[in-house]
Design a protein around this motif. Structure first.
Motif, PDB file in Angstrom:
ATOM      1  N   GLY A  93       0.830  -1.200  -0.117  1.00 60.88           N
ATOM      2  CA  GLY A  93      -0.090   0.075   0.055  1.00 60.88           C
ATOM      3  C   GLY A  93       1.018   1.053  -0.132  1.00 60.88           C
ATOM      4  N   THR A  94       0.269   2.291   0.386  1.00 61.27           N
ATOM      5  CA  THR A  94       1.306   3.585   0.633  1.00 61.27           C
ATOM      6  C   THR A  94       0.958   4.069   2.008  1.00 61.27           C
ATOM      7  N   TYR A  95       2.150   4.702   2.469  1.00 65.25           N
ATOM      8  CA  TYR A  95       2.304   5.391   3.564  1.00 65.25           C
ATOM      9  C   TYR A  95       2.995   6.663   3.578  1.00 65.25           C
ATOM     10  N   ARG A  96       2.187   7.441   4.004  1.00 61.25           N
ATOM     11  CA  ARG A  96       2.558   9.189   3.593  1.00 61.25           C
ATOM     12  C   ARG A  96       2.979   9.309   2.201  1.00 61.25           C
ATOM     13  N   GLY A  97       1.999   8.704   1.158  1.00 59.04           N
ATOM     14  CA  GLY A  97       2.265   8.732  -0.248  1.00 59.04           C
ATOM     15  C   GLY A  97       3.348   7.878  -0.856  1.00 59.04           C
ATOM     16  N   VAL A  98       4.114   7.057  -0.031  1.00 59.02           N
ATOM     17  CA  VAL A  98       5.310   6.245  -0.567  1.00 59.02           C
ATOM     18  C   VAL A  98       4.733   4.726  -0.334  1.00 59.02           C
ATOM     19  N   ARG A  99       5.289   4.038  -1.631  1.00 61.30           N
ATOM     20  CA  ARG A  99       4.838   2.805  -1.759  1.00 61.30           C
ATOM     21  C   ARG A  99       5.578   1.839  -0.947  1.00 61.30           C
ATOM     22  N   VAL A 100       4.718   1.106   0.181  1.00 61.78           N
ATOM     23  CA  VAL A 100       5.686   0.393   1.074  1.00 61.78           C
ATOM     24  C   VAL A 100       4.867  -0.986   1.171  1.00 61.78           C
ATOM     25  N   SER A 101       5.691  -2.106   1.430  1.00 61.67           N
ATOM     26  CA  SER A 101       4.944  -3.483   1.720  1.00 61.67           C
ATOM     27  C   SER A 101       5.314  -3.990   3.117  1.00 61.67           C
ATOM     28  N   VAL A 102       4.497  -4.965   3.467  1.00 63.76           N
ATOM     29  CA  VAL A 102       4.851  -5.372   4.627  1.00 63.76           C
ATOM     30  C   VAL A 102       4.535  -7.218   4.666  1.00 63.76           C
ATOM     31  N   GLN A 103       5.521  -7.766   4.881  1.00 63.79           N
ATOM     32  CA  GLN A 103       5.492  -9.360   4.388  1.00 63.79           C
ATOM     33  C   GLN A 103       5.922  -9.892   5.801  1.00 63.79           C
ATOM     34  N   GLY A 104       5.058 -11.359   6.291  1.00 66.53           N
ATOM     35  CA  GLY A 104       5.184 -12.017   7.531  1.00 66.53           C
ATOM     36  C   GLY A 104       6.351 -12.728   6.924  1.00 66.53           C
ATOM     37  N   THR A 105       7.332 -13.248   7.765  1.00 70.11           N
ATOM     38  CA  THR A 105       8.449 -13.891   7.536  1.00 70.11           C
ATOM     39  C   THR A 105       8.437 -15.539   8.189  1.00 70.11           C
ATOM     40  N   GLY A 106       7.419 -15.597   9.133  1.00 66.30           N
ATOM     41  CA  GLY A 106       7.410 -16.772  10.075  1.00 66.30           C
ATOM     42  C   GLY A 106       8.566 -16.505  10.956  1.00 66.30           C
ATOM     43  N   MET A 107       8.683 -17.537  12.010  1.00 66.54           N
ATOM     44  CA  MET A 107       9.482 -17.472  13.343  1.00 66.54           C
ATOM     45  C   MET A 107      10.680 -18.463  13.095  1.00 66.54           C
ATOM     46  N   PRO A 158      15.889 -19.965   9.461  1.00 68.73           N
ATOM     47  CA  PRO A 158      15.501 -20.598   8.333  1.00 68.73           C
ATOM     48  C   PRO A 158      14.424 -19.719   7.313  1.00 68.73           C
ATOM     49  N   SER A 159      13.172 -19.660   8.184  1.00 69.19           N
ATOM     50  CA  SER A 159      11.990 -18.948   7.605  1.00 69.19           C
ATOM     51  C   SER A 159      12.489 -17.831   7.073  1.00 69.19           C
ATOM     52  N   ALA A 160      12.792 -16.854   8.053  1.00 70.44           N
ATOM     53  CA  ALA A 160      13.257 -15.506   7.785  1.00 70.44           C
ATOM     54  C   ALA A 160      14.063 -15.461   6.558  1.00 70.44           C
ATOM     55  N   SER A 161      15.022 -16.247   6.582  1.00 68.43           N
ATOM     56  CA  SER A 161      15.922 -16.228   5.367  1.00 68.43           C
ATOM     57  C   SER A 161      15.241 -16.635   3.777  1.00 68.43           C
ATOM     58  N   ILE A 162      14.411 -17.430   3.949  1.00 73.38           N
ATOM     59  CA  ILE A 162      13.620 -17.544   2.814  1.00 73.38           C
ATOM     60  C   ILE A 162      13.074 -16.346   2.154  1.00 73.38           C
TER      61      ILE A 162
END
Ligand SMILES: O=P(O)(O)O[C@H]1O[C@H](CO)[C@@H](O)[C@H]1O
Ligand SMILES: O=c1cc[nH]c(=O)[nH]1
Length: 243
Positions: A58-72, A75-79
């Motif tokens: 979406g956008t935050y203060r007009g700037v495109r930003v993403s938010v992605q879950g990584t798991g715990m 190994p998961s966050a690395s993927i």
């Protein structure tokens, strides 16, 4: 997927090229990703539900930003870090996580920015053949910006080293005491991998945390709080990631 659409997703993220912003917030909890998108982003659209590891842009203060879950865990966050950088061109990654405080000087719900991350993970020992104890560190520009943002918002923020552990439940609490003696503020489970992968692929990374548990006092927040109420940390991360 609509008929006729060619599948160009990465192995674990169901986004088409261009659907992910070049700057991304990374909570471990995918439902925290949803809460952040719904609470802070305008026109947020879900680009991936693969394995229920939600991602939104979406956008935050007009700037495109993403938010992605990584798991715990690393190994998961690395993927997710690897694929965001290498398959989607992400260049700025800020983890927004929960952590356990190791130091008496840290209180429940305090916010911490991690300068560097010690780890008991074997991942970097494999990378460096066990010959080097690599020191995963935050991007200095992001760290400095986060400090400025926290000050401007009047949010007290600790800045210091943390531990990225492979195990949530440890048989060696004595090591936590030793690490606290060496100035390590808190423990979580992803930052060392994030910092290492960002360095390897020339991206910028930072970890901002909220204390959800206190290892010394035994105090802890609820699962709902971990999912939905760590707003100060998210606001610092968002103001930093768009700068
Ligand atoms: O709240 P998140 O971002 O998941 O972070 C912390 O919480 C999980 C453990 O409960 C681990 O992933 C740890 O790093
Ligand atoms: O990894 C984590 C996260 C929160 N609290 C902990 O004790 N460890």
């Amino acid at each position: 997927m609509p008929p006729g659409r060619i599948e160009l997703m990465s192995t674990h993220i169901g986004a088409q090229p261009g659907e992910i912003a070049d700057r991304v917030l990374l909570p471990g909890d995918p439902l925290r990703a949803k809460w952040i998108a719904e609470t802070y982003l305008e026109d947020a659209k879900c680009y991936s539900t693969v394995r229920n590891m939600f991602g939104f842009t979406g956008t935050y203060r007009g700037v495109r930003v993403s938010v992605q879950g990584t798991g715990m865990g690393m190994p998961s966050a690395s993927i997710y870090s690897h694929e965001l950088i290498n398959d989607y061109g992400v260049n700025t990654l800020i983890r927004v996580g929960s952590c356990g405080a190791l130091s008496e000087s840290i209180k429940l719900r305090d916010v911490i920015a991690a300068i560097g991350s010690s780890t008991d993970s074997n991942m970097n020992r494999m990378r460096f053949d066990g010959l080097i104890d690599y020191a995963p560190v935050a991007d200095f520009g992001l760290l400095r910006k986060s400090v400025d943002v926290a000050e401007a918002r009047g949010i007290p923020m600790h800045v210091g080293p943390i531990l990225a552990a492979d195990a949530f439940y440890t048989d060696r609490p004595d090591l936590y005491d030793t690490l606290a003696d060496y100035g390590v503020l808190a423990v979580e489970m992803e930052s060392a991998a994030l910092y290492t992968i960002a360095a390897r692929f020339k991206a910028r990374a930072l970890t901002v945390l909220t204390v959800s548990d206190h290892i010394k006092t035994g105090e802890r927040t609820t699962a709902q709080e971990r999912e939905q109420t760590f707003g100060q940390m998210v606001e610092i991360a968002l103001d930093t990631v768009i700068a």
